[in-house]
Design an enzyme around this catalytic site. Structure first.
Site, short mmCIF file in Angstrom:
data_model
loop_
_atom_site.label_atom_id
_atom_site.label_comp_id
_atom_site.label_asym_id
_atom_site.label_seq_id
_atom_site.Cartn_x
_atom_site.Cartn_y
_atom_site.Cartn_z
CG ASN A 9 -21.72 -25.39 -17.62
OD1 ASN A 9 -21.48 -25.88 -16.51
ND2 ASN A 9 -22.66 -24.47 -17.79
CD GLU B 247 -23.06 -19.72 -15.13
OE1 GLU B 247 -23.40 -20.90 -14.90
OE2 GLU B 247 -22.10 -19.42 -15.85
CG ASP B 248 -27.50 -19.53 -13.81
OD1 ASP B 248 -27.36 -20.36 -14.72
OD2 ASP B 248 -27.23 -19.77 -12.62
N GLY C 211 -33.86 -23.06 -26.39
CA GLY C 211 -33.49 -21.92 -25.57
C GLY C 211 -32.00 -21.66 -25.67
CB ALA C 212 -29.61 -20.14 -23.29
CB ALA C 213 -28.44 -25.10 -23.12
CE1 TYR D 298 -3.98 1.76 -0.23
CE2 TYR D 298 -3.50 2.66 1.96
CZ TYR D 298 -4.27 2.64 0.80
OH TYR D 298 -5.32 3.51 0.66
CG ASN E 256 -28.82 -31.05 -13.42
OD1 ASN E 256 -29.02 -32.18 -13.02
ND2 ASN E 256 -27.67 -30.67 -13.93
CE LYS F 167 -19.91 -22.31 -13.64
NZ LYS F 167 -20.67 -21.90 -14.81
#
Length: 390
Positions: A322, A141-142, A201-203, A44, A292, A99
């Site tokens: 993933n 994500e999500d 959808g997304a996946a 610092y 899931n 994650k």
């Protein structure tokens, strides 16, 4: 026929689960000891001022003298969390912490969650732009479809760093790796297989796109209304684009028509797949029931007809997840100094995962275990090589 037997699942009591999350799962540490006046002044003030002056004079030095160039922000608004749906940013935070922990554990990357209380794409992009000096890559994500498609495209356009929506592309890479492993085992190249993707959808959309990029000749995609085909009314732009490039046999109808004589089905939706339809698939069938926490069909039932069965969970063999892909992909992209994560990088990642599985290939091991320490380094190396070929 192959018979899938469940691994003995890890059963945690609610009290153990909550205890594991008490106070969160992340902490920050310092790479230097702070135990002398000299160390304190180096970490610092006053010593840090010298580094700040240098970066002010030459901003490129921030990549060397701060952690930003190696930091991944994991971004969500909590609108599509696991199988829970729209639970909001606060409830999404435990997942984002997890994650981030995986990025550190598998790829040695620092990662921090960034949960945003907004469903406005303009606002989210603005936040990412304003925070850009603080990080080196963005893992979305999500985030619910179709917003996730626009958000990823907008972020990629305005940010000078890697951006990847993991639910789309991490899943797609893992699926392609699994299909390559199954194809090697069965002596049936993935490129010539008839593959059905349940879910647009997304996946599902990203998986179909990556399969096409890998040279798969016969991909059929279904949404909640049935098979996508060119000219079908009411399709959003993502689905319309897929409809124009998939379903080469011009199928119409629903799962019954799609699954008849199919070589592989990839479940990426919440709908159930009847046992009677799995029975109509081609000999040597592959079933990935990846939803899931409840898969589209019980894996034990599916194994009565399919030679290879994969799920998204850890209770059965062949966990197609993933986690096999994204830590190594981000590590490789950052190692290469890449501006984008390209299709070629994703294909290289899938091939690297599949090659590791070849060492012990069997009907119950078409991909490496998610804890295999070889995976992330191999994926990262493959991504670096692909990035340098551009």
């Amino acid at each position: 026929m192959n018979v899938v037997s469940a691994r003995q699942p890890v059963r945690l009591r609610d009290s153990e689960i909550f205890a594991a999350h008490l106070g969160g799962k992340l902490s920050m540490g310092c790479t230097l000891p702070i135990d002398t006046p000299e160390n304190l002044s180096a970490v610092y003030t006053p010593g840090v001022a010298e580094v700040s002056r240098a970066i002010a004079a030459d901003p490129s030095l921030a990549a060397r003298y701060t952690w930003a160039n190696r930091l991944v922000v994991i971004v969500t608004n909590g609108s599509a969390v696991l199988g829970l749906g729209d639970v909001g940013p606060a409830a999404a935070l435990p997942v984002m912490e997890g994650k981030a922990a995986l990025f550190k554990r598998f790829a040695g990357l620092n990662a921090i969650p960034l949960v945003l209380d907004s469903s406005d794409i303009d606002e989210i992009v603005e936040v990412l732009v304003r925070l850009r000096p603080s990080y080196g890559a963005v893992c979305l994500e999500d985030i619910a479809a179709p917003d996730c498609f626009e958000l990823e495209a907008r972020a990629r356009a305005v940010l000078d760093c890697p951006v990847l929506h993991d639910d789309q592309h991490g899943t797609a890479v893992a699926v392609l790796a699994g299909l390559r492993g199954a194809g090697t085992l069965l002596g049936r190249p993935v490129e010539t297989s008839r593959i059905v993707v349940l879910g647009a959808g997304a996946a599902g959309s990203a998986t179909a796109e990556l399969l096409l990029a890998a040279g798969v000749e016969d991909v059929t995609v279904l949404d909640s209304r049935g098979i996508l085909f060119d000219g079908r009314e009411g399709l959003n732009p993502v689905k319309a684009s897929l409809a124009a490039r998939t379903n080469p046999r011009g199928l119409r109808g629903g799962p019954a028509e799609a699954l008849h004589n199919a070589d592989a089905v990839i479940g990426l939706c919440s709908a159930r797949i009847p046992e009677s339809l799995i029975a109509t698939m081609a000999p040597g069938a592959v079933v990935f029931a990846l939803s899931n926490p409840v898969p589209e069909i019980d894996p034990v039932i599916a194994s009565q007809y399919a030679v290879v069965v994969g799920t998204g969970g850890s209770d059965f063999p062949n966990q197609i997840i993933n986690t096999l892909a994204s830590p190594g992909i981000f590590r490789g992209a950052l190692d290469a100094g890449a501006r984008f994560i390209t299709t070629e990088m994703k294909l290289a990642a899938a091939n690297a995962i599949a090659e590791i599985a070849e060492d012990t290939l069997s009907a119950d091991r078409i991909v490496p275990h998610s804890l295999d320490p070889r995976v992330a380094p191999a994926v990262a190396d493959a991504v670096v090589r692909a990035a340098r070929r551009v």
